[in-house]
Write a protein that holds these residues in place. Structure first.
Motif, PDB file in Angstrom:
ATOM      1  N   LEU A  49       5.323   6.421   0.983  1.00  0.00           N
ATOM      2  CA  LEU A  49       4.957   7.300  -0.125  1.00  0.00           C
ATOM      3  C   LEU A  49       3.575   7.910   0.044  1.00  0.00           C
ATOM      4  O   LEU A  49       3.099   8.601  -0.861  1.00  0.00           O
ATOM      5  CB  LEU A  49       5.010   6.526  -1.456  1.00  0.00           C
ATOM      6  N   THR A  50       2.938   7.658   1.217  1.00  0.00           N
ATOM      7  CA  THR A  50       1.569   8.142   1.394  1.00  0.00           C
ATOM      8  C   THR A  50       1.477   9.309   2.363  1.00  0.00           C
ATOM      9  O   THR A  50       0.375   9.827   2.586  1.00  0.00           O
ATOM     10  CB  THR A  50       0.659   7.010   1.890  1.00  0.00           C
ATOM     11  N   ASP A  51       2.606   9.721   2.975  1.00  0.00           N
ATOM     12  CA  ASP A  51       2.552  10.871   3.876  1.00  0.00           C
ATOM     13  C   ASP A  51       2.795  12.147   3.097  1.00  0.00           C
ATOM     14  O   ASP A  51       2.689  12.168   1.863  1.00  0.00           O
ATOM     15  CB  ASP A  51       3.561  10.705   5.024  1.00  0.00           C
ATOM     16  N   GLU A  52       3.122  13.215   3.810  1.00  0.00           N
ATOM     17  CA  GLU A  52       3.310  14.510   3.171  1.00  0.00           C
ATOM     18  C   GLU A  52       4.781  14.906   3.061  1.00  0.00           C
ATOM     19  O   GLU A  52       5.098  16.053   2.773  1.00  0.00           O
ATOM     20  CB  GLU A  52       2.547  15.590   3.941  1.00  0.00           C
TER      21      GLU A  52
ATOM     22  N   PHE B  22      -1.971   8.595   3.728  1.00  0.00           N
ATOM     23  CA  PHE B  22      -1.574   8.024   5.026  1.00  0.00           C
ATOM     24  C   PHE B  22      -2.049   6.588   5.193  1.00  0.00           C
ATOM     25  O   PHE B  22      -2.990   6.295   5.942  1.00  0.00           O
ATOM     26  CB  PHE B  22      -2.099   8.881   6.185  1.00  0.00           C
ATOM     27  N   ALA B  23      -1.419   5.685   4.470  1.00  0.00           N
ATOM     28  CA  ALA B  23      -1.762   4.266   4.559  1.00  0.00           C
ATOM     29  C   ALA B  23      -1.493   3.741   5.967  1.00  0.00           C
ATOM     30  O   ALA B  23      -0.529   4.158   6.627  1.00  0.00           O
ATOM     31  CB  ALA B  23      -0.938   3.472   3.543  1.00  0.00           C
ATOM     32  N   PRO B  24      -2.328   2.838   6.459  1.00  0.00           N
ATOM     33  CA  PRO B  24      -2.126   2.281   7.811  1.00  0.00           C
ATOM     34  C   PRO B  24      -0.771   1.578   7.920  1.00  0.00           C
ATOM     35  O   PRO B  24      -0.318   0.919   6.993  1.00  0.00           O
ATOM     36  CB  PRO B  24      -3.268   1.283   7.952  1.00  0.00           C
ATOM     37  N   GLY B  25      -0.148   1.725   9.110  1.00  0.00           N
ATOM     38  CA  GLY B  25       1.130   1.060   9.356  1.00  0.00           C
ATOM     39  C   GLY B  25       2.278   1.685   8.614  1.00  0.00           C
ATOM     40  O   GLY B  25       3.308   1.028   8.398  1.00  0.00           O
ATOM     41  N   GLY B  26       2.138   2.947   8.245  1.00  0.00           N
ATOM     42  CA  GLY B  26       3.182   3.592   7.472  1.00  0.00           C
ATOM     43  C   GLY B  26       4.416   3.897   8.286  1.00  0.00           C
ATOM     44  O   GLY B  26       4.353   4.114   9.513  1.00  0.00           O
ATOM     45  N   LEU B  27       5.574   3.904   7.659  1.00  0.00           N
ATOM     46  CA  LEU B  27       6.825   4.244   8.328  1.00  0.00           C
ATOM     47  C   LEU B  27       6.830   5.713   8.716  1.00  0.00           C
ATOM     48  O   LEU B  27       6.048   6.522   8.211  1.00  0.00           O
ATOM     49  CB  LEU B  27       8.003   3.956   7.390  1.00  0.00           C
TER      50      LEU B  27
ATOM     51  N   ASN C 284       0.820  -1.211   0.000  1.00  0.00           N
ATOM     52  CA  ASN C 284       0.000   0.000   0.000  1.00  0.00           C
ATOM     53  C   ASN C 284       0.853   1.258   0.000  1.00  0.00           C
ATOM     54  O   ASN C 284       0.371   2.338   0.367  1.00  0.00           O
ATOM     55  CB  ASN C 284      -0.940   0.006   1.206  1.00  0.00           C
ATOM     56  N   ALA C 285       2.144   1.109  -0.358  1.00  0.00           N
ATOM     57  CA  ALA C 285       3.092   2.232  -0.407  1.00  0.00           C
ATOM     58  C   ALA C 285       3.327   2.827   0.973  1.00  0.00           C
ATOM     59  O   ALA C 285       3.746   3.976   1.116  1.00  0.00           O
ATOM     60  CB  ALA C 285       2.616   3.305  -1.391  1.00  0.00           C
ATOM     61  N   GLN C 286       3.078   2.027   2.037  1.00  0.00           N
ATOM     62  CA  GLN C 286       3.257   2.511   3.410  1.00  0.00           C
ATOM     63  C   GLN C 286       4.714   2.525   3.840  1.00  0.00           C
ATOM     64  O   GLN C 286       5.062   3.060   4.894  1.00  0.00           O
ATOM     65  CB  GLN C 286       2.441   1.642   4.375  1.00  0.00           C
ATOM     66  N   GLY C 287       5.592   1.940   3.005  1.00  0.00           N
ATOM     67  CA  GLY C 287       7.014   1.931   3.319  1.00  0.00           C
ATOM     68  C   GLY C 287       7.478   0.586   3.839  1.00  0.00           C
ATOM     69  O   GLY C 287       6.746  -0.133   4.522  1.00  0.00           O
TER      70      GLY C 287
END
Length: 333
Positions: free
Chosen positions: A259-262, A313-318, A250-253
């Motif tokens: 890749l889903t944060d700002e 902001f995918a869940p479980g993101g780095l 989910n591109a959460q890292g």
């Protein structure tokens, strides 16, 4: 096939003009034989003129053939005329037309001076052709077709329809029957709508082929952000096949950044993302543009997909890395 119809139409025109010249020459010859000229010089000059023009017409035919044969032709069982052949035939047709007009003037001048009695007139090939085509009544015999009524001294003639017109009318009827059978009964040919559909299909194929060449030429100098859902879906699939191993499904890292944060490390516009994917980074990012692992339009699709993930902001993101940046206006032009 591009010039075949035009070329053969010009050839037919040349043949018709030659036939007209031959008929006119025969008519002139008949007129010349109808009376003994006292002035031998006149007679000689008239004969020489006819010979000169006949030789010119023959020369035109040979020159036209040589002109067409001189153009380089590919080995092909079907003759495909080039533009040089078209130009050559146009020149031949124009010159033949001038010869025909000259013959007609000569004939008219001789006819006005030398035309003998009616018997001689009926033997003349030119008048015979005119009679066949028009079925016109001679002026001296107009009383035979004159109608009874009269208006202000004007009498009406009951002439027959010209045969050439009737032949054209019969041909039109025959053509209509053939057309009806071909297009509406047996349906061998395509109607206009079907032709339109086929031409549109061919045009669409040509368009897609052209667009494919454009897609291959996408690079960092002309890349734009794609917004169509079909392109974003294609970018998502490319991401899953190639990028998810480092950035997560989910591109959460994962080993790669979220890749889903700002936050962005190498810039947040389409050119930056495209360049990053294409050339890789010193931190271990693969250069997907090397060895055509991904083509230009595929990199554009996956970069546009990554741009669409900004701020989701995918869940479980780095934890964020790089600099926080606001979402920029997509470069779509």
């Amino acid at each position: 096939m591009k010039y075949q119809i035009t070329f053969w139409m010009l050839v037919v025109a040349a043949v018709i003009l030659l036939a007209g010249i031959a008929i006119m020459a025969g008519s002139i010859q008949t007129l010349l034989k109808s009376k003994s000229f006292q002035d031998k010089k006149k007679k000689s000059s008239g004969g020489d003129a006819l010979k000169t023009i006949a030789l010119l017409a023959i020369g035109l035919l040979f020159s036209g053939s040589a002109f067409a044969a001189g153009a380089p032709q590919e080995e092909n069982p079907i003759f495909e005329p080039a533009m040089s052949d078209i130009i050559g035939m146009v020149i031949v047709d124009v010159l033949l037309l001038f010869i025909f007009i000259y013959f007609q003037r000569v004939f008219n001048n001789l006819a006005s001076e030398l035309l003998p009695a009616k018997a001689m007139k009926e033997k003349n090939p030119w008048f015979k052709l005119n009679k066949v085509l028009t079925d016109a009544v001679e002026i001296e015999n107009e009383e035979t077709v004159m109608m009874d009524h009269e208006y202000d001294g004007i009498r009406e003639l009951d002439n027959n329809l010209p045969p050439w017109w009737k032949w054209g009318f019969y041909f039109a009827i025959g053509f209509a029957v053939v057309y009806l059978l071909n297009y509406h009964v047996f349906q061998y040919g395509d109607l206009q709508y079907e032709e339109y559909e086929k031409e549109m299909a061919i045009a669409e194929e040509q368009k897609q082929a052209y667009l494919a060449t454009l897609k291959l030429s996408v690079d960092e100098t002309n890349v734009t952000q794609l917004t169509d859902q079909a392109d974003l879906d294609a970018g998502r699939q490319i991401f899953k096949n190639n990028c998810a191993v480092c950035h997560g499904d989910n591109a959460q890292g994962n080993t790669g950044p979220n890749l889903t944060d700002e936050h962005w490390i190498y810039g947040n516009d389409i050119v930056n993302v495209f360049t990053t994917v294409k050339y890789g980074t010193p931190n271990g990012m693969t250069a997907w543009g090397e060895d055509d692992m991904l083509l230009g339009h595929e990199i554009q699709q996956v970069a546009s997909y990554v741009m669409s993930l900004h701020g989701t902001f995918a869940p479980g993101g780095l934890s964020p890395q790089g600099e926080k940046r606001d979402k920029v206006t997509p470069v779509t032009e």
